[in-house]
Design an enzyme around this catalytic site. Structure first.
Site, PDB file in Angstrom:
ATOM      1  N   LYS A  85       0.869  -1.182   0.000  1.00 55.64           N
ATOM      2  CA  LYS A  85       0.000   0.000   0.000  1.00 55.64           C
ATOM      3  C   LYS A  85       0.905   1.230   0.000  1.00 55.64           C
ATOM      4  CE  LYS A  85      -1.358   2.973   2.692  1.00 55.64           C
ATOM      5  NZ  LYS A  85      -1.230   4.142   1.796  1.00 55.64           N
TER       6      LYS A  85
ATOM      7  N   GLU B  56      10.208   0.979  10.320  1.00 59.55           N
ATOM      8  CA  GLU B  56      11.222   2.034  10.113  1.00 59.55           C
ATOM      9  C   GLU B  56      10.509   3.343  10.371  1.00 59.55           C
ATOM     10  OE1 GLU B  56      14.246   1.444   9.614  1.00 59.55           O
ATOM     11  OE2 GLU B  56      14.413  -0.490   8.592  1.00 59.55           O
TER      12      GLU B  56
ATOM     13  N   CYS C  83      14.183  10.392   6.794  1.00 59.89           N
ATOM     14  CA  CYS C  83      14.131  10.080   8.227  1.00 59.89           C
ATOM     15  C   CYS C  83      15.527  10.059   8.837  1.00 59.89           C
ATOM     16  CB  CYS C  83      13.388   8.776   8.474  1.00 59.89           C
ATOM     17  SG  CYS C  83      13.945   7.487   7.394  1.00 59.89           S
TER      18      CYS C  83
ATOM     19  N   GLU D 271      10.578  16.081  14.514  1.00 59.60           N
ATOM     20  CA  GLU D 271      11.246  15.848  13.235  1.00 59.60           C
ATOM     21  C   GLU D 271      10.876  16.999  12.299  1.00 59.60           C
ATOM     22  OE1 GLU D 271      10.127  12.042  11.611  1.00 59.60           O
ATOM     23  OE2 GLU D 271      12.098  11.753  10.728  1.00 59.60           O
TER      24      GLU D 271
HETATM   25  P1  ADP Z   1       4.311  10.677   6.749  1.00 58.40           P
HETATM   26  O1  ADP Z   1       4.223  11.601   7.916  1.00 58.40           O
HETATM   27  O2  ADP Z   1       5.677  10.442   6.253  1.00 58.40           O
HETATM   28  O3  ADP Z   1       3.286  10.918   5.677  1.00 58.40           O
HETATM   29  P2  ADP Z   1       2.735   8.487   7.653  1.00 58.40           P
HETATM   30  O4  ADP Z   1       3.122   7.571   8.751  1.00 58.40           O
HETATM   31  O5  ADP Z   1       1.539   9.346   7.839  1.00 58.40           O
HETATM   32  O6  ADP Z   1       4.043   9.290   7.363  1.00 58.40           O
HETATM   33  O7  ADP Z   1       2.541   7.698   6.299  1.00 58.40           O
HETATM   34  C1  ADP Z   1       3.306   6.597   5.918  1.00 58.40           C
HETATM   35  C2  ADP Z   1       2.384   5.572   5.299  1.00 58.40           C
HETATM   36  O8  ADP Z   1       1.443   5.161   6.290  1.00 58.40           O
HETATM   37  C3  ADP Z   1       1.571   6.070   4.117  1.00 58.40           C
HETATM   38  O9  ADP Z   1       1.458   5.028   3.166  1.00 58.40           O
HETATM   39  C4  ADP Z   1       0.225   6.363   4.746  1.00 58.40           C
HETATM   40  O10 ADP Z   1      -0.843   6.273   3.838  1.00 58.40           O
HETATM   41  C5  ADP Z   1       0.133   5.246   5.750  1.00 58.40           C
HETATM   42  N1  ADP Z   1      -0.804   5.462   6.864  1.00 58.40           N
HETATM   43  C6  ADP Z   1      -1.132   6.625   7.474  1.00 58.40           C
HETATM   44  N2  ADP Z   1      -2.015   6.397   8.460  1.00 58.40           N
HETATM   45  C7  ADP Z   1      -2.259   5.059   8.491  1.00 58.40           C
HETATM   46  C8  ADP Z   1      -3.090   4.190   9.292  1.00 58.40           C
HETATM   47  N3  ADP Z   1      -3.840   4.655  10.277  1.00 58.40           N
HETATM   48  N4  ADP Z   1      -3.060   2.870   9.011  1.00 58.40           N
HETATM   49  C9  ADP Z   1      -2.303   2.382   8.010  1.00 58.40           C
HETATM   50  N5  ADP Z   1      -1.497   3.144   7.241  1.00 58.40           N
HETATM   51  C10 ADP Z   1      -1.481   4.463   7.468  1.00 58.40           C
END
Ligand code: ADP
Length: 481
Positions: A177, A253, A287, A384
């Protein structure tokens, strides 16, 4: 060899079929604000179908020999390299990074495919000397099964190949995903994997804006035996909890808050070059970017001036424009976060040495910034930044530097600059981080283990450790001898 960015798919990929949907979402070029494509906004039910497909494909893929799987991965690697220019352009258009960095990432991303194709052949077990004359002990390594990967937007190719290549090499099947900001690179990789002969269902890509709903399905389904995630610590913790009920193996990560320590015996040019590379690459959106630059009092002013001079030489603009080396931030939220961290730091006494504002290149561009007089009460020290802001903290003694560096719940990367090998070695041992760069601002590649300690994550990617994450150890006792 002859593809253009427009030749890559905009459909999702499940069970070897390109899947469309009436419900779609736009992919935006952050440099221009324009829609560049629309991709399917798939549902939790689609995610379940992807798990069905990955489960169905598992017996045949895992039964192949490592050598057979390596041949397929090798073809995928060669296709990625052959189409590297089109992939780099696609990446710059959806992610924003300068074309030179996109080209670098395609090569970096491909290197994991090449390396794990070979490393899959070395998934050795052991024979263990027996404790009883009637028994013999051996261990074998087996693929863990169906894997789910949730990936971020900052490295839209490398963060996928770093997971998919070891998974496939080990004999696992996978559902990816990708981040909603950068689904096109994921789909392009799937297209090239299809061309390379990766069988239907072995590598699936589910594009969605419902990250939460799809994430819940991937975590809750007992057929998925492992989750690998790169992203924020906040989301990583949600996924960690959600995986508890099915006791999935996890690689996480997560966020970092990298210290970059400059001792007063550092080579100034080397320290500036290292800080520039670590801080401003991908506009500060990695990161492992230096988040806190901790500089000894004797070299502080010289270093701040030299860094500001170097930062001012960066060319800000759309990543596709020749000569640009600082692109836009990914979206408006990212810019707002940098602005709020800067406002807090300045209100608490920080001084803007250079930059400190949005850039005229467009609404998502922020000037390369050097901030001095940074103190530990500022939010910029604990959060961050994920933007092109270098925050300089002053220290007096080595002990103080290490204490400052370790004063964070995170522990991904750390950097230090010193010409004294003993001082550098001792500091490297004391830093609470998964990776330490000594007189070096960039160190990640496919042959070394990448990962963090503390709240920066679990497990390692790349290297032999990266393959191990996709394998189970089975002990077989042969008795009745
Ligand atoms: P960033 O701050 O780098 O956008 P995120 O952790 O929000 O980091 O996003 C990293 C990945 O996690 C993306 O693919 C995002 O769609 C996914 N993501 C965000 N929220 C959720 C959730 N509640 N469950 C599963 N995946 C999520």
């Amino acid at each position: 060899m002859d593809m253009t960015p427009d030749d890559f798919p905009t459909s999702a990929y499940i069970g070897g079929t390109w899947v469309t949907s009436k419900d779609q979402f736009a992919v935006i070029n952050p440099a221009t604000g324009l829609d560049i494509a629309r991709v399917p906004n798939l549902t939790p039910a689609d995610a379940r179908r992807a798990i069905d497909a990955a489960s169905a494909a598992l017996p045949e893929w895992s039964a192949k020999t490592a050598k057979e799987r390596a041949a397929v991965l090798r073809r995928w690697y060669e296709l990625i390299l052959a189409e590297s220019e089109a992939l780099a352009q696609l990446m710059t258009s959806e992610q924003g990074k300068p074309l030179a960095e996109s080209r670098g990432e395609v090569a970096y991303g491909a290197s994991f495919v090449e390396w794990f194709a070979e490393e899959g052949k070395r998934a050795y077990g052991r024979t263990i000397p027996t404790t009883a004359a009637t028994k013999r002990y051996i261990t074998i390594k087996q693929p863990i099964g169906v894997v789910a990967a949730i990936t971020p937007w900052n490295f839209p190719i490398a963060m996928i190949t770093r997971k998919v290549a070891p998974a496939l090499a080990a004999g696992c099947t996978i559902i990816v995903k990708p981040a909603e900001d950068t689904p096109l690179c994921a789909l392009a990789l799937a297209k090239l994997a299809e061309k390379a002969g990766v069988p239907a269902g072995v590598f699936n890509v589910v594009t969605t804006q419902d990250a939460r709903g799809v994430g819940e399905v991937l975590c809750a389904d007992g057929r998925v035996r492992k989750l690998t995630f790169t992203g924020s610590t906040e989301v990583g913790k949600i996924l960690y909890r959600q995986c508890a009920d099915t006791v999935k193996k996890l690689t996480l990560e997560l966020g970092g808050n990298a210290p970059l320590i400059i001792f007063d015996d550092a080579d100034l040019d080397q320290a500036v070059a290292g800080a520039m590379a670590s801080k401003y690459r991908n506009a500060g959106q990695t990161c492992v970017c230096a988040n806190r630059i901790i500089v000894q009092a004797g070299i502080y002013d010289h270093f701040a001036t030299a860094l500001a001079v170097a930062a001012e030489k960066l060319v800000v603009g759309p990543g596709a424009t020749a000569g640009v080396n600082l692109g836009p931030l990914i979206n408006a939220d990212a810019v707002a976060k940098v602005e709020s961290l800067m406002a807090d730091a300045v209100a608490k006494g920080g001084t803007v040495k250079t930059g400190g504002a949005k850039d005229a290149a467009g609404s998502l561009f922020y000037k390369p910034t050097v901030l001095t007089g940074v103190t530990t009460d500022m939010d910029i020290v604990s959060q961050e930044i994920f933007g092109p802001v270098a925050a300089l903290i002053k220290f007096e003694t080595d002990e103080e530097a290490i204490a400052l560096a370790n004063n964070t719940p995170f522990g991904l990367a750390a950097y230090l600059f010193s010409q004294n090998i003993h001082r550098a070695w001792k500091a490297a041992e004391k830093l609470e981080a998964g990776m330490v760069g000594v007189n070096e601002g960039i160190f990640s590649n496919e042959v070394v283990p990448f990962g963090g300690v503390k709240e920066s994550g679990l497990g390692r990617e790349g290297a032999a450790e990266g393959l191990e994450e996709y394998l189970e150890t089975k002990f077989i006792c042969l008795g009745g001898m």
